[in-house]
Design an enzyme around this catalytic site. Structure first.
Site, PDB file in Angstrom:
ATOM      1  CB  SER A  49      -0.964   0.009   1.183  1.00 51.22           C
ATOM      2  OG  SER A  49      -0.278  -0.136   2.400  1.00 51.22           O
ATOM      3  CD  GLU A  50       0.401   4.078   2.255  1.00 51.19           C
ATOM      4  OE1 GLU A  50      -0.586   4.802   2.075  1.00 51.19           O
ATOM      5  OE2 GLU A  50       0.410   3.123   3.055  1.00 51.19           O
ATOM      6  CB  THR A  51       7.297   1.974  -1.267  1.00 51.55           C
ATOM      7  OG1 THR A  51       6.800   0.653  -1.523  1.00 51.55           O
ATOM      8  CG2 THR A  51       8.816   1.934  -1.257  1.00 51.55           C
ATOM      9  CG  PHE A  69       6.259   7.141  -4.204  1.00 54.75           C
ATOM     10  CD1 PHE A  69       5.966   7.740  -5.429  1.00 54.75           C
ATOM     11  CD2 PHE A  69       7.323   7.638  -3.469  1.00 54.75           C
ATOM     12  CE1 PHE A  69       6.722   8.799  -5.906  1.00 54.75           C
ATOM     13  CE2 PHE A  69       8.079   8.698  -3.933  1.00 54.75           C
ATOM     14  CZ  PHE A  69       7.784   9.283  -5.149  1.00 54.75           C
ATOM     15  CG  HIS A  80       1.276   1.808   7.012  1.00 53.34           C
ATOM     16  ND1 HIS A  80       0.822   2.131   5.749  1.00 53.34           N
ATOM     17  CD2 HIS A  80       2.134   0.763   6.844  1.00 53.34           C
ATOM     18  CE1 HIS A  80       1.385   1.325   4.862  1.00 53.34           C
ATOM     19  NE2 HIS A  80       2.187   0.487   5.494  1.00 53.34           N
TER      20      HIS A  80
END
Length: 300
Positions: A49-51, A69, A80
């Site tokens: 979901s995110e990096t 991102f 998070h």
């Protein structure tokens, strides 16, 4: 200038103390020379979901810069990734010494203060304070939301609470439901959004009360962010916290616990807190634990 052909990364599960639960997060170091397009491609490769890309800070007083991102776009702020990155920096010894640490992450939304606590069991807890206070907007009508979510209007709470747009940096449609059972039945009908985009947001945070005082269950859908459903969403949690505090007649410090990701088999626990004085919200926070489950090198 860093060599972008070999980048160190870590994967954590955030808002949990148990591996393979919570919300996975990738954190990449050494990407100072990467273009925006290259960062986006790496985030798509991880397909979480995110990096986060940890870079030198550009704002005075910040420890590092954190660019966040999803698989499809960059976000100005997300919970998070902020909590997970702070826990990781502490675990790697990059946040200073001591059991209680105060750092600032430089994010697009602005400087985000984070308080980190290390416990005797070696688990790290981080709590962020939002860079911006909550703002509110109008959510779509209950009958429209019910149709988009595969529910009936009777499933939505419209008396004691009601759907509302809220944001602490990332906007959401907050949708209160009357039961945990209705929460479990919800299925976002993404194809119905194509011709009728909501003005406030096309992301949806659903929540329902549990039998335990101060504990809510929640789910989040954000197809436009490339996230069908998210197991733990800090930016939505603080938006909800702002809404709950705004509607509450109580002053002082207000606290709730959110349980998210249960329907996905990725149970997560988020602690939210608002401070309200003289009818005004002056601070909103979200915190949780994180566990590191993988480390490695990206060979590009």
């Amino acid at each position: 200038m860093s060599n972008s052909s070999a980048l160190q990364y870590h994967v954590l599960d955030v808002f949990t103390d148990t591996p393979l639960t919570g919300n996975p997060l990738a954190v990449v170091f050494g990407g100072e020379s990467l273009s925006d397009a290259r960062m986006q491609a790496i985030a798509a490769e991880f397909n979480l979901s995110e990096t986060v890309f940890v870079l030198p800070a550009t704002r005075p007083g910040a420890l590092v810069r954190a660019r966040i991102f999803t698989p499809t776009l960059e976000l100005p702020f997300a919970g998070h990734p902020t909590v997970g990155t702070a826990c990781l920096l502490a675990d790697l010894g990059l946040a200073g010494e001591g059991e209680a640490l105060d750092i600032v992450l430089d994010e697009k939304v602005g400087p985000v203060p984070v308080r980190i606590r290390k416990s005797a069991d070696a688990l790290t807890y981080a709590e962020l304070t939002t860079a911006v206070l909550p703002s509110f907007g109008e959510a779509p009508p209950a009958e429209v939301l019910a149709d988009w979510l595969g529910l009936s209007v009777a499933d939505l709470e419209t008396d004691a609470d009601a759907p509302r747009g809220a944001s602490c940096g990332v906007p959401y449609n907050l949708v209160p439901l009357r039961s945990i059972e209705a929460l479990g039945r919800a299925r976002l009908q993404a194809h119905k959004l194509a011709g009728a985009r909501p003005v406030w947001s096309s992301s949806f945070y659903l929540y329902a009360a549990t039998h335990q005082y101060g504990v809510l269950r929640s789910r989040m859908f954000a197809p436009d962010l490339g996230v069908g459903e998210d197991p733990a969403t800090g930016s939505a949690a603080v938006a909800l916290c702002g809404h709950l505090a705004d509607r509450s007649p109580t002053e002082g410090v207000l606290r709730w616990t959110l349980l998210q990701g249960v329907e996905m088999g990725r149970p997560s626990r988020l602690q939210i807190q608002a401070e309200k004085r003289d009818g005004r919200i002056i601070a909103v926070k979200v915190g949780g634990q994180a566990v590191r489950i993988a480390s490695g090198t990206l060979n590009l």
